[in-house]
Design a protein around this motif. Structure first.
Motif, short mmCIF file in Angstrom:
data_model
loop_
_atom_site.label_atom_id
_atom_site.label_comp_id
_atom_site.label_asym_id
_atom_site.label_seq_id
_atom_site.Cartn_x
_atom_site.Cartn_y
_atom_site.Cartn_z
N LYS A 29 0.81 -1.20 0.00
CA LYS A 29 0.00 0.00 0.00
C LYS A 29 0.85 1.26 0.00
N LEU A 30 2.11 1.15 0.50
CA LEU A 30 2.98 2.31 0.64
C LEU A 30 4.29 2.08 -0.09
N LYS A 31 4.96 3.17 -0.42
CA LYS A 31 6.32 3.08 -0.96
C LYS A 31 7.24 3.91 -0.04
N TYR A 32 8.52 3.61 -0.09
CA TYR A 32 9.45 4.17 0.90
C TYR A 32 10.64 4.80 0.22
N GLU A 33 11.10 5.93 0.82
CA GLU A 33 12.32 6.59 0.37
C GLU A 33 13.07 7.08 1.61
N ARG A 34 14.40 7.06 1.52
CA ARG A 34 15.20 7.61 2.61
C ARG A 34 15.32 9.12 2.44
N LEU A 35 15.16 9.82 3.54
CA LEU A 35 15.34 11.27 3.52
C LEU A 35 16.85 11.54 3.53
N ASP A 328 18.69 6.84 10.68
CA ASP A 328 17.98 6.84 9.39
C ASP A 328 16.63 7.53 9.54
N ILE A 329 16.19 8.18 8.48
CA ILE A 329 14.83 8.71 8.37
C ILE A 329 14.26 8.24 7.04
N VAL A 330 13.14 7.56 7.12
CA VAL A 330 12.51 7.01 5.93
C VAL A 330 11.15 7.67 5.74
N VAL A 331 10.88 8.09 4.51
CA VAL A 331 9.59 8.69 4.18
C VAL A 331 8.73 7.63 3.49
N ALA A 332 7.53 7.39 4.03
CA ALA A 332 6.58 6.46 3.40
C ALA A 332 5.46 7.27 2.76
N LYS A 333 5.13 6.90 1.53
CA LYS A 333 4.07 7.60 0.78
C LYS A 333 3.06 6.57 0.28
N GLU A 334 1.84 7.05 0.12
CA GLU A 334 0.84 6.19 -0.53
C GLU A 334 1.26 5.96 -1.97
N ARG A 335 1.13 4.74 -2.39
CA ARG A 335 1.53 4.40 -3.75
C ARG A 335 0.52 5.00 -4.74
N ASP A 336 1.03 5.66 -5.78
CA ASP A 336 0.16 6.21 -6.82
C ASP A 336 -0.01 5.20 -7.95
N GLN A 337 -0.68 5.62 -9.00
CA GLN A 337 -0.97 4.70 -10.10
C GLN A 337 0.30 4.24 -10.80
N ASP A 338 1.31 5.11 -10.85
CA ASP A 338 2.59 4.69 -11.45
C ASP A 338 3.22 3.57 -10.63
N ASP A 339 3.14 3.69 -9.30
CA ASP A 339 3.68 2.63 -8.44
C ASP A 339 2.89 1.34 -8.62
N HIS A 340 1.58 1.48 -8.73
CA HIS A 340 0.75 0.29 -8.96
C HIS A 340 1.16 -0.43 -10.25
N ILE A 341 1.39 0.36 -11.29
CA ILE A 341 1.82 -0.23 -12.57
C ILE A 341 3.20 -0.84 -12.44
N ASP A 342 4.10 -0.19 -11.70
CA ASP A 342 5.43 -0.77 -11.47
C ASP A 342 5.33 -2.15 -10.83
#
Length: 829
Positions: A29-35, A328-342
Motif C-alpha cells: 500500500k505504501l512506498k518508501y524513500e530515505r530522507l 535513518d529517516i525514511v519517508v513512506a508515501k501512498e503508492r500512486d498509479q505509477d507505483d501500482h503499474i510498477d
C-alpha cells in the motif's frame, strides 16, 4: 528508492535476516524513500531523536540537544542550540533558555492567529506558554509530578500528553483536564517503551502503548450531568492488542498506520534478536483489528535499536509518513498509479498493467501505454503465446505503421508470420506491400488453404498482384491440377481485371462463383462461345442468367450455340416458354420434337398453351410415337372429335374419359357415336347410365339396350337417373323462385326510383328551346315537364298528345321505345 547522489542505493525491502522470507504476492500500500541530503550530514555527527512535521518544514531533534529545521527533502534551512518558536513566514519569534531538559514541544495548531499564540513544552513538567496582551510570554504549569513527559499532541482545543502513569487530555478552552487513561502493562519501562499518541480528528485520540491500542472519543457531557465535572468526557470506543511493540501511530483515512518494534528468535541459535521494524496498515474493529498490509523496513542499524529509538510522524493532508530512527529517516508515501503499474510489471501482470494505464492515463506520469503494451507483447512472445501476442498487436500498435512493420519482422525472425497474418491492418494504416507479400510467400510455401484465405480476405491493392500471380504460376508448374491454387489464381486474375483468364479457370473448375463473376463484371460478351460449358456446369443457373440478359445474348445466339446439344436446347427453350409463351414462337415447331424426345410429361401442357404450334406437324410426331393422349387432344383441337372419341374408346378403353370428352365437346353426334359403340359393351352402358342423364335423354340409351343383356349395377344406374331427373326438376323450380323473387325486387326498386322527386333549379334549361327552365320572374305562372332521364321541357315546347298516343315521351331519349321515359313530374304555377 531515492537516495542522495553519491550514496549507495539500499533497498528498504531487502531482508537481512538469517532466513529468507517468501516474496509477498499482495501489492504493498505504501512506498518508501530515505530522507537524504542534509539529514545525512546530521546523522554522521549525531543520532536522531524525534521529528515534528509542520506545513512544509520538519523539525528534527537530536540526542545532543540540537534542533534542525529541514524542508521536506531533508535540506537544512536553520539549526538551533536552544528552544525557539518563530514564524516561518513572519518575523515574530520566542526565545527561551530552560533550566531543565526539554523532552518535547507542541505548538497550538492555530498559532498563526493573533489569539492563539500558545505552545507547550514537556520535561519534568508540562508548561503552557501564552503571549499576553502586552506581547509578553507567560507560562503556567498544566501538570507535574508523574515523571517525565515524553509525548505531547495538540489538536484544536485539546492537548494530550503521556507520562509514566498514563495519558491525560487537557481542554485549553475550559482550562480543565477532562480524562486520565492509565497505562495497561505496568511491567514495561515507560522510558524503553514510550507511549505513542496521534489525533485522528479533533475529537478522536489514538493511544499506542506497549502492545495495546486504544481509540478514544472526546464527547460533550449533558448539561444535567455536569455538576462539578468537566464539560467533556472520553469514551474508549475500541481497544485491541497487537503482536509487536508499538513505536508510533498515524491515521490514514479510517485506518491506522502502526510502526512496530519487532523481536524474534533465531531458529538456528535460538537466541533473541532485533528484527527489522514493521510498518503496518490496520483496520480497527471494536475489539480487534484487521491487517491490510505489512512491510518490514531495513533501516540502518536496526539490529541495535530499541523500541524508544523509533518514532512515526505524519503530514496531514499529504499521506506522508516519516519513520525516524537514530541513523535513518525514511519517508513512506501512498503508492500512486505509477507505483501500482510498477508492481504489476514486476509481477509480470502485463495485461492488468495495461488496463490500469488505460483507465488512469491522465494521472500516470512515468509510464506510457505504448511502452507497457510493447513489453506485454514481448512477454507473450517469450512465453510462446504467439497467437495472443499477435492479437494484442491490434489494440496496442493501433495505427502506428512503423511499429507494425517492426513487429512483423520480429515475428518473421522467430518463424511465426502465420500467427500475425490475421491481425495485420488492411485499411488504416496500410503497411508496405513488401510486408504483405512476405506473409503471402510464407503461406504459399507451406499452406495453400491459408494462402487462399488471405487472398480472399485481403484487398488486392495491399500487395503487388503481378508478383503473387507469378509465384502461384511457379507453384502450378509443380502441381497443375491443384484446385486451391487454380481457384486462387482466378481470384488474382479478377483483382487484376483479367476476367477472361479468370472465367476460363472457373469454368474448368466448375466453380459456383462463375455466375457471380459474370454478373459482377458484365462478362456476357466473353461467354457467347462458352454457353455449352455453362449449361453443363449448372443448367438452371445458366438458363436463368441467359434469360435475364436477353438484351446482351440473344435467344437466337443461344439456340444456335446449343444446336449440337438438343437436351440443353430443350432446357433453355422450355424455361423460355414458361416465362413467355410468345417470345420463342419461331422455335415452337422444334420444341415439339424436343418435348417428345426429352420431356414427354410437359408435351401435352405445351400443346395446350402454345398458340403458335403447327398442329399438323405435332399430330404427325405424336402419331409416329404413338402418344395417344396427345393425339386425342390434337384431333379434338383440329375439329376431328369423332376420331378423337374413337381413339379414346378403342385405344384407351376408358369409358369415363370418353364420357368426359363428350361432355367437353357437348356435341349430339358424339353422344350418338358413343352410345352406338357402347351398346354391346355392358361396362360402357353402366358408365353411360351413370353420367348421361344430365346431358342426353337416357331413354335414347335405354331403348337401344338389347333385351336379355346383362348389365352390371343396372338398378343402381336407373335409380341414379331418376335421382338426377328429380334434382333437375328441383333446380328448375328453385331457379324459377329465385327469378320471380328477383324480378319482383327489381320492379319495386324501379317503382321507388320513379317515385323520387327531381331537382329543378335556375341552372336547368329546356332541352327544346334551350332557355332556362324556370322563368326569371317567379310570380308568373309556368308549366314544366321533367322525365326520368333528367331531361326537362317547357310544357308548351312538347308536342300535343294525340288520340293514338296520349302519353308524352322525351324526344331526346326516344322514351316511347325505351320504356321508362314517361313524364314523372309536371310543375305548374
Amino acid at each position: 528508492m531515492a537516495e542522495a547522489e553519491g550514496q549507495e542505493t539500499e533497498s528498504l525491502e531487502e531482508s537481512t535476516d538469517e532466513s529468507e522470507e517468501e516474496e509477498s504476492e499482495e501489492e504493498p500500500k505504501l512506498k518508501y524513500e530515505r530522507l537524504s541530503n542534509g539529514v545525512t550530514e546530521i546523522l554522521q555527527k549525531d543520532a536522531a531523536g524525534c521529528m515534528t512535521v509542520h506545513d512544509k518544514f520538519l523539525a528534527l531533534g537530536t540526542h545532543y540537544g540540537k534542533v534542525y529545521l529541514l524542508d521536506v527533502q531533508g535540506n537544512i534551512t536553520q539549526k538551533f542550540d536552544v528552544v525557539q518558536v518563530f514564524g516561518l513566514y513572519s518575523g515574530e519569534e520566542f526565545h527561551e533558555t530552560f533550566d531543565c531538559p526539554i523532552k518535547i514541544i507542541a505548538v497550538n495548531p492555530h498559532f498563526v492567529r493573533t489569539s492563539c499564540k500558545q505552545f507547550v513544552t514537556g520535561g519534568k513538567k508540562l508548561l503552557l506558554f501564552e503571549r499576553s496582551w502586552m506581547s509578553r510570554w507567560k507560562s503556567c504549569v498544566l501538570h507535574e509530578g508523574e515523571g517525565n513527559i515524553r509525548s505531547v499532541k495538540w489538536r484544536g482545543h485539546l492537548i494530550a500528553w503521556a507520562n509514566n502513569m498514563g495519558v491525560k487530555i487537557f481542554d485549553v478552552t475550559s482550562k480543565q483536564r477532562i480524562t486520565n487513561v492509565p497505562r495497561d502493562d505496568i511491567s514495561l519501562r515507560p522510558d524503553m517503551y514510550p507511549c505513542s499518541l496521534c489525533w485522528k480528528d479533533s475529537v478522536t485520540l489514538i493511544i499506542g502503548w506497549g502492545t495495546s491500542v486504544k481509540i478514544c472519543s472526546v464527547k460533550e457531557r449533558h448539561a444535567s450531568e455536569m455538576r462539578d465535572l468537566p464539560s467533556r468526557y472520553v469514551e474508549i470506543v475500541s481497544q485491541f492488542e497487537t503482536e509487536f511493540y508499538i513505536s508510533g501511530l498515524a491515521p490514514l483515512c479510517d485506518q491506522l498506520v502502526v510502526l512496530s518494534y519487532v523481536k524474534e528468535v533465531s531458529e538456528k541459535t535460538e537466541r533473541e534478536y532485533r528484527a527489522r521494524p514493521r510498518l503496518d496498515i490496520i483496520q480497527p474493529l471494536p475489539e480487534t483489528c484487521e491487517e491490510i498490509s505489512s512491510d518490514a523496513l531495513t533501516v540502518r542499524g536496526f539490529q541495535e535499536n530499541e523500541c524508544r529509538d523509533y518514532h512515526l510522524e505524519y503530514s496531514e493532508g499529504e499521506s506522508l509518513f516519516y519513520i525516524v530512527s537514530p541513523r535513518d529517516i525514511v519517508v513512506a508515501k501512498e503508492r500512486d498509479q505509477d507505483d501500482h503499474i510498477d508492481w504489476l510489471l514486476e509481477k509480470k501482470k502485463y495485461e492488468e498493467a495495461l488496463m490500469a494505464a488505460e483507465i488512469s492515463q491522465k494521472n500516470i506520469k512515468r509510464h506510457k501505454i505504448l511502452d507497457i503494451g510493447l513489453a506485454y507483447i514481448n512477454h507473450l512472445v517469450e512465453k510462446g503465446e504467439y497467437d495472443i501476442a499477435a492479437r494484442k498487436c491490434q489494440k496496442i500498435l493501433g495505427k502506428n505503421a512503423a511499429l507494425w512493420e517492426y513487429e512483423v519482422y520480429k515475428f518473421k525472425e522467430i518463424g511465426q508470420l502465420k500467427a500475425i497474418s490475421p491481425y495485420l491492418p488492411r485499411g488504416d494504416p496500410v503497411l508496405k506491400p513488401l510486408i504483405y507479400e512476405m506473409i503471402l510467400h510464407e503461406f504459399l510455401e507451406s499452406d495453400y488453404e491459408g494462402f487462399a484465405t488471405l487472398i480472399r480476405e485481403w484487398p488486392g491493392d495491399l500487395y503487388n498482384n503481378s508478383v503473387i500471380v507469378q509465384a502461384v504460376r511457379d507453384h502450378l508448374k509443380k502441381d497443375s491440377q491443384n484446385r486451391t491454387l487454380l481457384k486462387t489464381l482466378a481470384e488474382l486474375y479478377t483483382y487484376d481485371k483479367n476476367y477472361g483468364n479468370a472465367l476460363e479457370i472457373y469454368l474448368t473448375l466448375r466453380h459456383k462463383d462463375v455466375f457471380q463473376l459474370i454478373h459482377k463484371h458484365n462478362l456476357f460478351s466473353s461467354i457467347k462461345d462458352k454457353i455449352v460449358l455453362l449449361m453443363d456446369f449448372d443448367s438452371e443457373k445458366a438458363v436463368d442468367m441467359l434469360l435475364d440478359n436477353e438484351d446482351k445474348i440473344s435467344i437466337k445466339k443461344v439456340v444456335e450455340e446449343l444446336e449440337d446439344r438438343p437436351e440443353l436446347q430443350h432446357v433453355y427453350l422450355h424455361k423460355l416458354f414458361k416465362r413467355d409463351h410468345h417470345k420463342g414462337q419461331r422455335y415452337h415447331e422444334k420444341q415439339i420434337s424436343l418435348y417428345a424426345e426429352y420431356d414427354r410429361p410437359n408435351l401435352l401442357p405445351f400443346l395446350r398453351d402454345s398458340t403458335h404450334c403447327p398442329l399438323e406437324k405435332a399430330l404427325e410426331i405424336c402419331q409416329q410415337r404413338n402418344f395417344v393422349e396427345e393425339t386425342i387432344y390434337l384431333l379434338s383441337r383440329m375439329g376431328n372429335s369423332r376420331s378423337a372419341l374413337k381413339m379414346i374408346t378403342e385405344e384407351l378403353h376408358d369409358v369415363d374419359k370418353a364420357i368426359e370428352f363428350a361432355k367437353e365437346q357437348d356435341d349430339g353426334e358424339l353422344w350418338e357415336d358413343l352410345i352406338l359403340y357402347s351398346i354391346d359393351k355392358p361396362p360402357f352402358i353402366t358408365g353411360l347410365l351413370n353420367n348421361i342423364g344430365t346431358h342426353v335423354d337416357p331413354i335414347l340409351l335405354i331403348h337401344r339396350i338389347k333385351e336379355g343383356m346383362e348389365i352390371p349395377n343396372l338398378r343402381d344406374s336407373l335409380v341414379k337417373i331418376l335421382q338426377d331427373y328429380n334434382l333437375q326438376i328441383l333446380l328448375r323450380e328453385g331457379c324459377k323462385k329465385i327469378l320471380v323473387a328477383d324480378s319482383l325486387s327489381l320492379l319495386k326498386r324501379m317503382h321507388r326510383t320513379q317515385m323520387k322527386g327531381v331537382l329543378v333549379d335556375e341552372e336547368n334549361i329546356c332541352e327544346s328551346c334551350l332557355s332556362p327552365i324556370l322563368p326569371s320572374d317567379a310570380a308568373k305562372p309556368f308549366s314544366v315537364v321533367a322525365f326520368h332521364c333528367r331531361h326537362m321541357f317547357h310544357k308548351e315546347c312538347l308536342p300535343v298528345p294525340s288520340m293514338n298516343s296520349p302519353a308524352q315521351f322525351c324526344n331526346i331519349c326516344s322514351a316511347k321505345h325505351r320504356g321508362p321515359g314517361s313524364a314523372i313530374l309536371e310543375l305548374k304555377k
